[in-house]
Design a protein around this motif. Structure first.
Motif, PDB file in Angstrom:
ATOM      1  N   PHE A 288       6.573   6.351  -8.647  1.00  0.00           N
ATOM      2  CA  PHE A 288       6.028   5.269  -7.837  1.00  0.00           C
ATOM      3  C   PHE A 288       4.748   5.757  -7.162  1.00  0.00           C
ATOM      4  O   PHE A 288       4.657   6.904  -6.721  1.00  0.00           O
ATOM      5  N   CYS A 289       3.747   4.888  -7.086  1.00  0.00           N
ATOM      6  CA  CYS A 289       2.451   5.299  -6.544  1.00  0.00           C
ATOM      7  C   CYS A 289       1.924   4.228  -5.584  1.00  0.00           C
ATOM      8  O   CYS A 289       2.026   3.027  -5.864  1.00  0.00           O
ATOM      9  N   ILE A 290       1.357   4.671  -4.473  1.00  0.00           N
ATOM     10  CA  ILE A 290       0.685   3.775  -3.533  1.00  0.00           C
ATOM     11  C   ILE A 290      -0.774   4.204  -3.473  1.00  0.00           C
ATOM     12  O   ILE A 290      -1.090   5.341  -3.114  1.00  0.00           O
ATOM     13  N   GLN A 291      -1.653   3.306  -3.864  1.00  0.00           N
ATOM     14  CA  GLN A 291      -3.087   3.613  -3.920  1.00  0.00           C
ATOM     15  C   GLN A 291      -3.845   2.786  -2.895  1.00  0.00           C
ATOM     16  O   GLN A 291      -3.572   1.599  -2.696  1.00  0.00           O
ATOM     17  N   LYS A 292      -4.808   3.418  -2.263  1.00  0.00           N
ATOM     18  CA  LYS A 292      -5.598   2.745  -1.231  1.00  0.00           C
ATOM     19  C   LYS A 292      -6.534   1.723  -1.848  1.00  0.00           C
ATOM     20  O   LYS A 292      -7.215   1.986  -2.833  1.00  0.00           O
ATOM     21  N   LEU A 293      -6.552   0.528  -1.252  1.00  0.00           N
ATOM     22  CA  LEU A 293      -7.447  -0.540  -1.678  1.00  0.00           C
ATOM     23  C   LEU A 293      -8.415  -0.782  -0.515  1.00  0.00           C
ATOM     24  O   LEU A 293      -7.989  -1.048   0.609  1.00  0.00           O
ATOM     25  N   GLU A 294      -9.695  -0.685  -0.774  1.00  0.00           N
ATOM     26  CA  GLU A 294     -10.678  -0.722   0.308  1.00  0.00           C
ATOM     27  C   GLU A 294     -10.895  -2.115   0.884  1.00  0.00           C
ATOM     28  O   GLU A 294     -11.250  -2.263   2.048  1.00  0.00           O
ATOM     29  N   THR A 297      -9.656  -7.939   2.636  1.00  0.00           N
ATOM     30  CA  THR A 297      -9.422  -9.365   2.414  1.00  0.00           C
ATOM     31  C   THR A 297      -8.418  -9.598   1.286  1.00  0.00           C
ATOM     32  O   THR A 297      -7.966 -10.723   1.086  1.00  0.00           O
ATOM     33  N   ARG A 298      -8.096  -8.545   0.556  1.00  0.00           N
ATOM     34  CA  ARG A 298      -7.173  -8.659  -0.578  1.00  0.00           C
ATOM     35  C   ARG A 298      -5.728  -8.552  -0.128  1.00  0.00           C
ATOM     36  O   ARG A 298      -5.394  -7.841   0.832  1.00  0.00           O
ATOM     37  N   LEU A 299      -4.854  -9.221  -0.854  1.00  0.00           N
ATOM     38  CA  LEU A 299      -3.419  -9.012  -0.674  1.00  0.00           C
ATOM     39  C   LEU A 299      -3.000  -7.730  -1.373  1.00  0.00           C
ATOM     40  O   LEU A 299      -3.668  -7.284  -2.314  1.00  0.00           O
ATOM     41  N   PRO A 300      -1.885  -7.124  -0.952  1.00  0.00           N
ATOM     42  CA  PRO A 300      -1.333  -6.015  -1.748  1.00  0.00           C
ATOM     43  C   PRO A 300      -1.099  -6.500  -3.180  1.00  0.00           C
ATOM     44  O   PRO A 300      -0.644  -7.629  -3.394  1.00  0.00           O
ATOM     45  N   SER A 301      -1.412  -5.668  -4.155  1.00  0.00           N
ATOM     46  CA  SER A 301      -1.240  -6.044  -5.553  1.00  0.00           C
ATOM     47  C   SER A 301      -0.552  -4.913  -6.301  1.00  0.00           C
ATOM     48  O   SER A 301      -0.458  -3.789  -5.794  1.00  0.00           O
ATOM     49  N   ASP A 310      -1.237  -1.295  -4.981  1.00  0.00           N
ATOM     50  CA  ASP A 310      -2.560  -1.174  -4.369  1.00  0.00           C
ATOM     51  C   ASP A 310      -2.488  -1.794  -2.986  1.00  0.00           C
ATOM     52  O   ASP A 310      -2.221  -3.004  -2.845  1.00  0.00           O
ATOM     53  N   LEU A 311      -2.738  -0.985  -1.969  1.00  0.00           N
ATOM     54  CA  LEU A 311      -2.468  -1.404  -0.596  1.00  0.00           C
ATOM     55  C   LEU A 311      -3.708  -1.234   0.287  1.00  0.00           C
ATOM     56  O   LEU A 311      -4.169  -0.108   0.506  1.00  0.00           O
ATOM     57  N   PRO A 312      -4.253  -2.342   0.822  1.00  0.00           N
ATOM     58  CA  PRO A 312      -5.349  -2.217   1.792  1.00  0.00           C
ATOM     59  C   PRO A 312      -4.837  -1.566   3.090  1.00  0.00           C
ATOM     60  O   PRO A 312      -3.662  -1.682   3.430  1.00  0.00           O
ATOM     61  N   GLU A 313      -5.729  -0.918   3.807  1.00  0.00           N
ATOM     62  CA  GLU A 313      -5.341  -0.253   5.050  1.00  0.00           C
ATOM     63  C   GLU A 313      -5.462  -1.234   6.220  1.00  0.00           C
ATOM     64  O   GLU A 313      -6.402  -1.192   7.021  1.00  0.00           O
ATOM     65  N   PHE A 314      -4.468  -2.111   6.305  1.00  0.00           N
ATOM     66  CA  PHE A 314      -4.487  -3.118   7.363  1.00  0.00           C
ATOM     67  C   PHE A 314      -4.403  -2.434   8.735  1.00  0.00           C
ATOM     68  O   PHE A 314      -3.644  -1.474   8.914  1.00  0.00           O
ATOM     69  N   PRO A 315      -5.151  -2.961   9.714  1.00  0.00           N
ATOM     70  CA  PRO A 315      -5.245  -2.265  11.009  1.00  0.00           C
ATOM     71  C   PRO A 315      -4.014  -2.407  11.902  1.00  0.00           C
ATOM     72  O   PRO A 315      -3.821  -1.591  12.807  1.00  0.00           O
ATOM     73  N   ALA A 325       4.561 -10.113   2.604  1.00  0.00           N
ATOM     74  CA  ALA A 325       5.419 -11.276   2.375  1.00  0.00           C
ATOM     75  C   ALA A 325       4.717 -12.303   1.498  1.00  0.00           C
ATOM     76  O   ALA A 325       5.315 -12.888   0.581  1.00  0.00           O
ATOM     77  N   LEU A 326       3.429 -12.516   1.747  1.00  0.00           N
ATOM     78  CA  LEU A 326       2.663 -13.487   0.966  1.00  0.00           C
ATOM     79  C   LEU A 326       2.489 -13.008  -0.472  1.00  0.00           C
ATOM     80  O   LEU A 326       2.600 -13.787  -1.422  1.00  0.00           O
ATOM     81  N   ALA A 327       2.242 -11.718  -0.635  1.00  0.00           N
ATOM     82  CA  ALA A 327       2.078 -11.164  -1.985  1.00  0.00           C
ATOM     83  C   ALA A 327       3.361 -11.311  -2.797  1.00  0.00           C
ATOM     84  O   ALA A 327       3.328 -11.688  -3.974  1.00  0.00           O
ATOM     85  N   LEU A 328       4.506 -11.013  -2.169  1.00  0.00           N
ATOM     86  CA  LEU A 328       5.781 -11.124  -2.884  1.00  0.00           C
ATOM     87  C   LEU A 328       6.093 -12.581  -3.211  1.00  0.00           C
ATOM     88  O   LEU A 328       6.641 -12.889  -4.277  1.00  0.00           O
TER      89      LEU A 328
END
Length: 337
Positions: A288-294, A297-301, A310-315, A325-328
């Motif tokens: 399993f891998c979690i990659q930073k998405l810059e 404005t994107r949802l996790p994908s 692919d996970l944005p670094e939400f603040p 929740a929205l992505a799922l």
């Protein structure tokens, strides 16, 4: 169904109609998952739940009323074989007697407990008590076949043969055989034929019931610590705040939401018997891998072929929860694998 054995063993590539995406394993996982839902749906009438507590499936004897039932079970056997061959899981769990018939193992009274608990309790009572005064107990059983009650004799003339202290063990043995084997023998024979066309049945003979169950279905129990240990990070570290928030959220979810998240990221809600270290990717085991998405404005994908989120670094944590929740919720179709 026209494919020959050699064709069934070729590399499997899946393309969903009207959708993009190259199949490096993720599309096939999703295909087996979706097809399994349809094939094993009890509303189809070919399989049935033995009870609604643990949702174990068994072959529905009444499926014989469908003139194409043997063709269906032949196909189902091929489906199970293909899933095993290509190391994908089917989201289904069967009663113990189903696995035992694949393994060529003997069926016992204990196997009736998860298939028909009422009959199992009845037979236990008969074996442990004096049945001399029990009226109308004969070598026959009444079965509901699509609303019609039909009597099946366990031996020739069984409807007129009383169960006594001397023959009650024979009665119990024959009842178990009828319930678990003979009532659906044509369906199981067709299923085994289809399975054997993909993987020779003798290859399963050394497995236990538990091992075969894991081979077909994987595990639906998640060890979160094992999941964390077998996760790689690209652009993140395991102690980054966003990663700690993510695992806290996943840990707080109930099992259904955890399964939905794993399905979203990998294309399957099941885990191999070896744990998360054995998750399959496009070229064999892939963790399993979690990659930073810059882009915030994107949802996790997800890229299911590579078991990657692919996970944005939400603040803030709340934003992470809402976007997850929205992505799922919107996770349908494949774009980018």
């Amino acid at each position: 169904m026209r494919l020959q054995r050699k064709d069934l063993r070729r590399r499997l590539m899946v393309q969903f109609h009207g959708e993009g995406g190259l199949d490096y394993g993720g599309l096939a996982r999703e295909w087996f998952y979706l097809l399994g839902i349809e094939v094993f749906d009890p509303r189809l009438g070919m399989f049935s739940y033995c009870n609604e507590q643990d949702y174990l499936l068994q072959i529905n004897p009444s499926s014989s009323a469908d003139q194409d039932h043997t063709l269906f079970f032949h196909f189902t056997g091929r489906l199970i074989g293909l899933a095993i061959l290509h190391r994908h899981f089917l989201d289904v769990t069967f009663v113990s007697s189903f696995y035992k018939q694949i393994l060529g193992q003997s069926i016992t009274l204990a196997d009736l407990q998860d298939s028909d608990p009422d009959v199992h309790r009845s037979l236990i009572w008969i074996l442990e008590n004096d049945v001399s005064e029990v009226p109308d107990l004969t070598f026959s059983t009444d079965e509901d076949e699509l609303g019609d009650i039909r009597t099946h004799e366990l031996v020739p003339g069984g409807a007129n043969k009383a169960v006594t202290e001397e023959n009650k063990f024979e009665f119990a043995k024959l009842m178990v055989e009828w319930k678990l084997i003979k009532s659906s023998s044509r369906q199981m024979c067709a299923l085994l034929t289809g399975l054997n066309e993909v993987i020779p049945i003798e290859n399963f003979r050394t497995f236990t019931v538990k091992e075969l169950r894991f081979l077909i279905s994987g595990s639906h129990e998640y060890d979160l610590e094992d999941w964390k240990r077998n996760t790689e990070y690209k652009g993140y570290e395991s102690n980054d705040q966003i990663i700690e928030w993510l695992w806290e959220i996943v840990e707080a979810w109930d099992h259904d939401n955890q399964a939905r998240f794993l399905q979203f990221c990998t294309g399957s809600s099941r885990v191999p018997i070896e744990g998360f270290q054995a998750l399959q990717g496009s070229d064999g085991p892939r963790r399993f891998c979690i990659q930073k998405l810059e882009d915030l404005t994107r949802l996790p994908s997800a890229h299911t072929c590579f078991n990657r989120l692919d996970l944005p670094e939400f603040p803030v944590r709340r934003m992470l929860e809402e976007r997850l929740a929205l992505a799922l919720k919107n996770a349908q179709g494949f774009t980018g694998d």
